[in-house]
Structures are given as C-alpha cells and as structure tokens.
Design a protein around this motif. Structure first.
Motif, PDB file in Angstrom:
ATOM      1  N   ASP A  93      10.658   4.800  -3.197  1.00 28.95           N
ATOM      2  CA  ASP A  93      10.821   4.673  -4.646  1.00 28.95           C
ATOM      3  C   ASP A  93      10.524   3.266  -5.157  1.00 28.95           C
ATOM      4  O   ASP A  93      10.772   2.973  -6.332  1.00 28.95           O
ATOM      5  CB  ASP A  93      12.249   5.073  -5.048  1.00 28.95           C
ATOM      6  CG  ASP A  93      12.533   6.532  -4.742  1.00 28.95           C
ATOM      7  OD1 ASP A  93      11.602   7.353  -4.877  1.00 28.95           O
ATOM      8  OD2 ASP A  93      13.677   6.851  -4.357  1.00 28.95           O
ATOM      9  N   TYR A  94      10.014   2.417  -4.315  1.00 27.30           N
ATOM     10  CA  TYR A  94       9.709   1.029  -4.694  1.00 27.30           C
ATOM     11  C   TYR A  94       8.508   1.030  -5.632  1.00 27.30           C
ATOM     12  O   TYR A  94       7.484   1.652  -5.349  1.00 27.30           O
ATOM     13  CB  TYR A  94       9.390   0.236  -3.423  1.00 27.30           C
ATOM     14  CG  TYR A  94       9.194  -1.239  -3.620  1.00 27.30           C
ATOM     15  CD1 TYR A  94      10.275  -2.073  -3.880  1.00 27.30           C
ATOM     16  CD2 TYR A  94       7.938  -1.813  -3.511  1.00 27.30           C
ATOM     17  CE1 TYR A  94      10.096  -3.434  -4.031  1.00 27.30           C
ATOM     18  CE2 TYR A  94       7.754  -3.172  -3.659  1.00 27.30           C
ATOM     19  CZ  TYR A  94       8.842  -3.982  -3.913  1.00 27.30           C
ATOM     20  OH  TYR A  94       8.671  -5.337  -4.060  1.00 27.30           O
ATOM     21  N   SER A  95       8.629   0.341  -6.751  1.00 28.22           N
ATOM     22  CA  SER A  95       7.548   0.407  -7.741  1.00 28.22           C
ATOM     23  C   SER A  95       6.886  -0.936  -8.037  1.00 28.22           C
ATOM     24  O   SER A  95       5.858  -0.969  -8.706  1.00 28.22           O
ATOM     25  CB  SER A  95       8.073   1.015  -9.046  1.00 28.22           C
ATOM     26  OG  SER A  95       9.105   0.208  -9.571  1.00 28.22           O
ATOM     27  N   ASP A  96       7.443  -2.050  -7.576  1.00 29.72           N
ATOM     28  CA  ASP A  96       6.801  -3.348  -7.802  1.00 29.72           C
ATOM     29  C   ASP A  96       5.545  -3.452  -6.955  1.00 29.72           C
ATOM     30  O   ASP A  96       5.462  -2.886  -5.866  1.00 29.72           O
ATOM     31  CB  ASP A  96       7.736  -4.495  -7.438  1.00 29.72           C
ATOM     32  CG  ASP A  96       8.915  -4.614  -8.378  1.00 29.72           C
ATOM     33  OD1 ASP A  96       8.835  -4.057  -9.484  1.00 29.72           O
ATOM     34  OD2 ASP A  96       9.902  -5.266  -8.012  1.00 29.72           O
ATOM     35  N   ASN A  97       4.556  -4.188  -7.469  1.00 31.58           N
ATOM     36  CA  ASN A  97       3.354  -4.429  -6.660  1.00 31.58           C
ATOM     37  C   ASN A  97       2.683  -5.711  -7.126  1.00 31.58           C
ATOM     38  O   ASN A  97       3.031  -6.266  -8.165  1.00 31.58           O
ATOM     39  CB  ASN A  97       2.390  -3.248  -6.699  1.00 31.58           C
ATOM     40  CG  ASN A  97       1.854  -2.995  -8.085  1.00 31.58           C
ATOM     41  OD1 ASN A  97       1.368  -3.896  -8.755  1.00 31.58           O
ATOM     42  ND2 ASN A  97       1.915  -1.758  -8.517  1.00 31.58           N
ATOM     43  N   SER A 134       0.845  -1.195   0.000  1.00 36.28           N
ATOM     44  CA  SER A 134       0.000   0.000   0.000  1.00 36.28           C
ATOM     45  C   SER A 134       0.883   1.250   0.000  1.00 36.28           C
ATOM     46  O   SER A 134       2.068   1.186   0.339  1.00 36.28           O
ATOM     47  CB  SER A 134      -0.889   0.005   1.243  1.00 36.28           C
ATOM     48  OG  SER A 134      -0.086   0.164   2.401  1.00 36.28           O
ATOM     49  N   LEU A 135       0.283   2.366  -0.356  1.00 35.21           N
ATOM     50  CA  LEU A 135       1.025   3.629  -0.318  1.00 35.21           C
ATOM     51  C   LEU A 135       1.496   3.938   1.097  1.00 35.21           C
ATOM     52  O   LEU A 135       2.587   4.479   1.296  1.00 35.21           O
ATOM     53  CB  LEU A 135       0.158   4.765  -0.860  1.00 35.21           C
ATOM     54  CG  LEU A 135      -0.152   4.693  -2.350  1.00 35.21           C
ATOM     55  CD1 LEU A 135      -1.093   5.829  -2.755  1.00 35.21           C
ATOM     56  CD2 LEU A 135       1.118   4.729  -3.181  1.00 35.21           C
ATOM     57  N   VAL A 190      -3.596 -11.322   4.881  1.00 31.48           N
ATOM     58  CA  VAL A 190      -2.569 -11.330   3.850  1.00 31.48           C
ATOM     59  C   VAL A 190      -1.263 -10.820   4.446  1.00 31.48           C
ATOM     60  O   VAL A 190      -1.240  -9.798   5.130  1.00 31.48           O
ATOM     61  CB  VAL A 190      -2.970 -10.442   2.647  1.00 31.48           C
ATOM     62  CG1 VAL A 190      -1.910 -10.509   1.562  1.00 31.48           C
ATOM     63  CG2 VAL A 190      -4.324 -10.855   2.103  1.00 31.48           C
ATOM     64  N   VAL A 191      -0.193 -11.556   4.161  1.00 25.47           N
ATOM     65  CA  VAL A 191       1.143 -11.143   4.571  1.00 25.47           C
ATOM     66  C   VAL A 191       1.944 -10.888   3.302  1.00 25.47           C
ATOM     67  O   VAL A 191       2.077 -11.773   2.460  1.00 25.47           O
ATOM     68  CB  VAL A 191       1.845 -12.225   5.424  1.00 25.47           C
ATOM     69  CG1 VAL A 191       3.257 -11.804   5.776  1.00 25.47           C
ATOM     70  CG2 VAL A 191       1.040 -12.518   6.684  1.00 25.47           C
ATOM     71  N   PHE A 192       2.440  -9.673   3.147  1.00 23.75           N
ATOM     72  CA  PHE A 192       3.256  -9.285   2.000  1.00 23.75           C
ATOM     73  C   PHE A 192       4.684  -9.101   2.483  1.00 23.75           C
ATOM     74  O   PHE A 192       4.935  -8.444   3.488  1.00 23.75           O
ATOM     75  CB  PHE A 192       2.734  -7.978   1.394  1.00 23.75           C
ATOM     76  CG  PHE A 192       3.607  -7.426   0.307  1.00 23.75           C
ATOM     77  CD1 PHE A 192       3.505  -7.913  -0.985  1.00 23.75           C
ATOM     78  CD2 PHE A 192       4.533  -6.437   0.578  1.00 23.75           C
ATOM     79  CE1 PHE A 192       4.314  -7.407  -2.001  1.00 23.75           C
ATOM     80  CE2 PHE A 192       5.343  -5.918  -0.431  1.00 23.75           C
ATOM     81  CZ  PHE A 192       5.234  -6.411  -1.719  1.00 23.75           C
ATOM     82  N   LEU A 193       5.628  -9.684   1.758  1.00 23.02           N
ATOM     83  CA  LEU A 193       7.031  -9.609   2.135  1.00 23.02           C
ATOM     84  C   LEU A 193       7.852  -9.255   0.905  1.00 23.02           C
ATOM     85  O   LEU A 193       7.741  -9.909  -0.137  1.00 23.02           O
ATOM     86  CB  LEU A 193       7.474 -10.969   2.692  1.00 23.02           C
ATOM     87  CG  LEU A 193       8.919 -11.141   3.121  1.00 23.02           C
ATOM     88  CD1 LEU A 193       9.234 -10.210   4.297  1.00 23.02           C
ATOM     89  CD2 LEU A 193       9.174 -12.586   3.511  1.00 23.02           C
ATOM     90  N   SER A 194       8.652  -8.221   1.016  1.00 23.81           N
ATOM     91  CA  SER A 194       9.557  -7.847  -0.065  1.00 23.81           C
ATOM     92  C   SER A 194      10.961  -7.729   0.515  1.00 23.81           C
ATOM     93  O   SER A 194      11.156  -7.130   1.577  1.00 23.81           O
ATOM     94  CB  SER A 194       9.134  -6.518  -0.684  1.00 23.81           C
ATOM     95  OG  SER A 194       9.962  -6.229  -1.787  1.00 23.81           O
TER      96      SER A 194
END
Length: 156
Positions: free
Chosen positions: A104-108, A93-94, A127-131
């Motif tokens: 500046d991360y642009s992947d989604n 999310s933003l 939901v768990v999002f991990l980058s």
C-alpha cells in the motif's frame, strides 16, 4: 565471485532486518528517551550506515537488474542500469512493492535519464533507494524555541 555475492546478500539482509527492528513501533520510545542532539547524531549515523550497506549491493547485482530487500519498516532497492538502457526511472518499482509490508506504499521518486547519465560509471548507473517507516516519529521538532534540526545524509 558467487560466494562473495552470497555473503554480501546475507550481510545486507541481516542489516535490514536489524534496522527494521530498531524502527519498529515498540522501539520508538527508546529512541525518544535519548537527548535530542544524541538522537539526531544516532539517526544520521544510522541512515549513513544503511546507505553504505545498500551501496554494497550493486556489486552483487547484474547489469539491468534490480534487487529489493524489505521488512516491515524498511525497503531497500538497488538497480544497476547499463548505458544502453538508461531512461527515466521511478522508485520504488512495482516489483519491490510486491510484499505484504509495502503493497500500500504510495510515495515514489522519479529520476530523469539525464541525472542517471551524469552519475554513471564505466558499468552504467547504480541507484540505491531506501525508505524507512516511523522516521517521521523520530524527526519531530522539540518543543523548545529552536525548531530546526540538522540531519545529515550523503545521498546523491
């Protein structure tokens, strides 16, 4: 209950800081010193441990809320969505990108509402999002004739 939630948040913060440090540029050569098979096994276990750590957070997150933890090399976002508010969602999310490290991360990734509904429990969908940064430096194929690398992650 508040004490348990505070302990979970503190644990997840500690793990994310440690994981971020392990992925820092100055530690990449140490990872690359490992034999390829050991490196793959460690990376798989490392990501599984991060996913399990992230899965602790939904218990500390209220319905229809999101919690993000970020450091220079890791972004972890957990969102708990009630049935009434299930609709397609985009990660990250933003709000979770509102840090100096990730602005500046642009992947989604977009998760359709149907997928969220198919994977919900009695409280809704979690939901768990991990980058992770620098992972691409560790997943480079070897120069041998074998160019496939196995990488296991039990993500849904």
């Amino acid at each position: 209950m508040e004490q348990r939630e505070a302990m979970v948040m503190e644990l997840v913060q500690s793990v994310t800081k440690t994981a971020s440090s392990l992925l820092s540029d100055h530690n990449i050569p140490a990872w690359q010193d490992l034999p390829l098979s050991q490196q793959n096994r460690f990376l798989s276990n490392f990501i599984v441990a991060l996913e399990k750590t992230g899965s602790l957070l939904p218990g500390a997150v209220a319905l229809d809320q999101e919690v993000s933890m970020s450091s220079d090399n890791l972004l972890l976002t957990v969102r708990k969505i009630s049935f009434h508010n299930i609709r397609g969602t985009i990660f990250p999310s933003l709000a979770s990108l509102a840090t100096p490290y990730w602005k500046d991360y642009s992947d989604n990734i977009e998760i359709p509402a149907l997928v969220l509904m198919e994977n919900m429990n009695s409280e809704g969908s979690q939901v768990v999002f991990l980058s992770l940064r620098n992972l691409e430096k560790l997943l480079v194929p070897s120069e041998s004739k074998e160019t496939t690398r196995d990488f296991n992650s039990p993500s849904v």
